[in-house]
Scaffold this active site. Sequence first.
Site, PDB file in Angstrom:
ATOM      1  N   ASP A 136       0.818  -1.218   0.000  1.00 17.79           N
ATOM      2  CA  ASP A 136       0.000   0.000   0.000  1.00 17.79           C
ATOM      3  C   ASP A 136       0.856   1.274   0.000  1.00 17.79           C
ATOM      4  O   ASP A 136       1.972   1.282   0.525  1.00 17.79           O
ATOM      5  CB  ASP A 136      -0.903  -0.015   1.250  1.00 17.79           C
ATOM      6  CG  ASP A 136      -2.016   1.016   1.148  1.00 17.79           C
ATOM      7  OD1 ASP A 136      -2.336   1.445   0.024  1.00 17.79           O
ATOM      8  OD2 ASP A 136      -2.566   1.381   2.198  1.00 17.79           O
TER       9      ASP A 136
ATOM     10  N   ASN B  13     -11.096  -2.677  -4.842  1.00 22.40           N
ATOM     11  CA  ASN B  13     -10.334  -1.729  -5.667  1.00 22.40           C
ATOM     12  C   ASN B  13     -10.995  -1.400  -7.015  1.00 22.40           C
ATOM     13  O   ASN B  13     -10.591  -0.452  -7.694  1.00 22.40           O
ATOM     14  CB  ASN B  13      -8.889  -2.218  -5.891  1.00 22.40           C
ATOM     15  CG  ASN B  13      -8.017  -2.101  -4.659  1.00 22.40           C
ATOM     16  OD1 ASN B  13      -7.116  -2.906  -4.428  1.00 22.40           O
ATOM     17  ND2 ASN B  13      -8.251  -1.077  -3.843  1.00 22.40           N
TER      18      ASN B  13
HETATM   19  C1  IPE Z   1      -5.437  -2.560   0.213  1.00 17.55           C
HETATM   20  O1  IPE Z   1      -5.121  -1.230   0.029  1.00 17.55           O
HETATM   21  C2  IPE Z   1      -5.411  -3.302  -1.080  1.00 17.55           C
HETATM   22  C3  IPE Z   1      -4.095  -3.420  -1.708  1.00 17.55           C
HETATM   23  C4  IPE Z   1      -2.965  -2.965  -1.258  1.00 17.55           C
HETATM   24  C5  IPE Z   1      -4.091  -4.153  -2.932  1.00 17.55           C
HETATM   25  P1  IPE Z   1      -6.245  -0.112  -0.170  1.00 17.55           P
HETATM   26  O2  IPE Z   1      -5.513   1.150  -0.393  1.00 17.55           O
HETATM   27  O3  IPE Z   1      -7.206  -0.535  -1.196  1.00 17.55           O
HETATM   28  O4  IPE Z   1      -6.970  -0.133   1.242  1.00 17.55           O
HETATM   29  P2  IPE Z   1      -7.815   0.992   1.971  1.00 17.55           P
HETATM   30  O5  IPE Z   1      -8.824   1.491   0.990  1.00 17.55           O
HETATM   31  O6  IPE Z   1      -6.869   2.065   2.394  1.00 17.55           O
HETATM   32  O7  IPE Z   1      -8.409   0.294   3.157  1.00 17.55           O
HETATM   33  C1  IPE Z   2      -1.797   0.221  -3.192  1.00 14.92           C
HETATM   34  O1  IPE Z   2      -1.524   1.575  -3.272  1.00 14.92           O
HETATM   35  C2  IPE Z   2      -2.066  -0.386  -4.548  1.00 14.92           C
HETATM   36  C3  IPE Z   2      -3.439  -0.843  -4.750  1.00 14.92           C
HETATM   37  C4  IPE Z   2      -4.406  -0.743  -3.881  1.00 14.92           C
HETATM   38  C5  IPE Z   2      -3.764  -1.435  -6.018  1.00 14.92           C
HETATM   39  P1  IPE Z   2      -2.682   2.654  -3.255  1.00 14.92           P
HETATM   40  O2  IPE Z   2      -3.070   2.951  -4.649  1.00 14.92           O
HETATM   41  O3  IPE Z   2      -3.779   2.239  -2.362  1.00 14.92           O
HETATM   42  O4  IPE Z   2      -1.914   3.886  -2.637  1.00 14.92           O
HETATM   43  P2  IPE Z   2      -2.516   4.957  -1.644  1.00 14.92           P
HETATM   44  O5  IPE Z   2      -3.019   4.211  -0.442  1.00 14.92           O
HETATM   45  O6  IPE Z   2      -3.627   5.663  -2.372  1.00 14.92           O
HETATM   46  O7  IPE Z   2      -1.369   5.850  -1.315  1.00 14.92           O
HETATM   47 MG    MG Z   3      -4.089   2.499  -0.377  1.00 18.64          MG
END
Ligand code: IPE
Ligand code: IPE
Ligand code: MG
Length: 253
Positions: free
Chosen positions: A32, A80
């Site tokens: 993340d 997602n």
């Molecule tokens: C969790 O991260 C999913 C992945 C890293 C693939 P998210 O960014 O989607 O989670 P939330 O929305 O902060 O809980």
């Molecule tokens: C994790 O990074 C990747 C996926 C969830 C696919 P994010 O895209 O959630 O990154 P932040 O949390 O917005 O910084």
């Molecule tokens: Mg995230």
Amino acid sequence: MSFLKFLQSKKKKNEPCVDFAHLPQHVAIIMDGNGRWAKKRGMPRRAGHAAGAENFRTIATYCKEIGLEYLTVYAFSTENWKRPQEEVSAIMGLLKKYLLEAVSSMERDKVKMKFFGDLSPLDPELRGLCERTEEISKRYDGVQVNICLNYGGRDEILRGAKNFADACLNKETSPGFLDEETFGEYLFSKGVPDPDLIIRPSGEVRLSNFLLWQSAYAEFYFTDVLWPDFSKEELLRALADYQSRSRRFGGAE
Ligand code: IPE
Ligand code: IPE
Ligand code: MG
């Protein structure tokens, strides 16, 4: 003491102290922070995902080098899909690119790869690549990398319950046979031991629907570092921290 020796002793002191003979068997990572990494640099979110994918390559290779048995990564959750279409397409494109490269370097890398999640809504090319990667790599028995793709812990448990119920209706089994071990056979993670350590970079302190069943006795490690910046050294720090814990599984010391 010579200056060089002094420097070496200093370096050792700062390095996380990991006992490589007693690594956790299974490490899971919620990758993340890609979006925030890009935002900090004034770049589009997809640039963060590209940097995250590159870092996944580095960390997975390193896990293989140090002799980790199982690495599970959260790449795309069932939630997602709520993101803008452009971002979802960018992530799927990066996955395709990664898998094409993984397939072509498979003979050299010998990494066993599995996908956890419902692959049916993915575009046929990506789904085909996932299936091909699993099929070709199943003969390798070194590190196993599990990629959670369109994965949700609740979805996984519901599917398991439905499949078990179907098996009962087909008279292949009956409710009396259901225990934790048997239920594990109905999950995406079938045959894989529970994670010992779950790492979440980016400062968020939640599971976000990751490995809900399997995390029952996992140790957690949270850090503010964003995933594209999560280096080998950060991983060593997490492993050293893990090794300092006392795992009791409900027992007494
Ligand atoms: C969790 O991260 C999913 C992945 C890293 C693939 P998210 O960014 O989607 O989670 P939330 O929305 O902060 O809980
Ligand atoms: C994790 O990074 C990747 C996926 C969830 C696919 P994010 O895209 O959630 O990154 P932040 O949390 O917005 O910084
Ligand atoms: Mg995230």
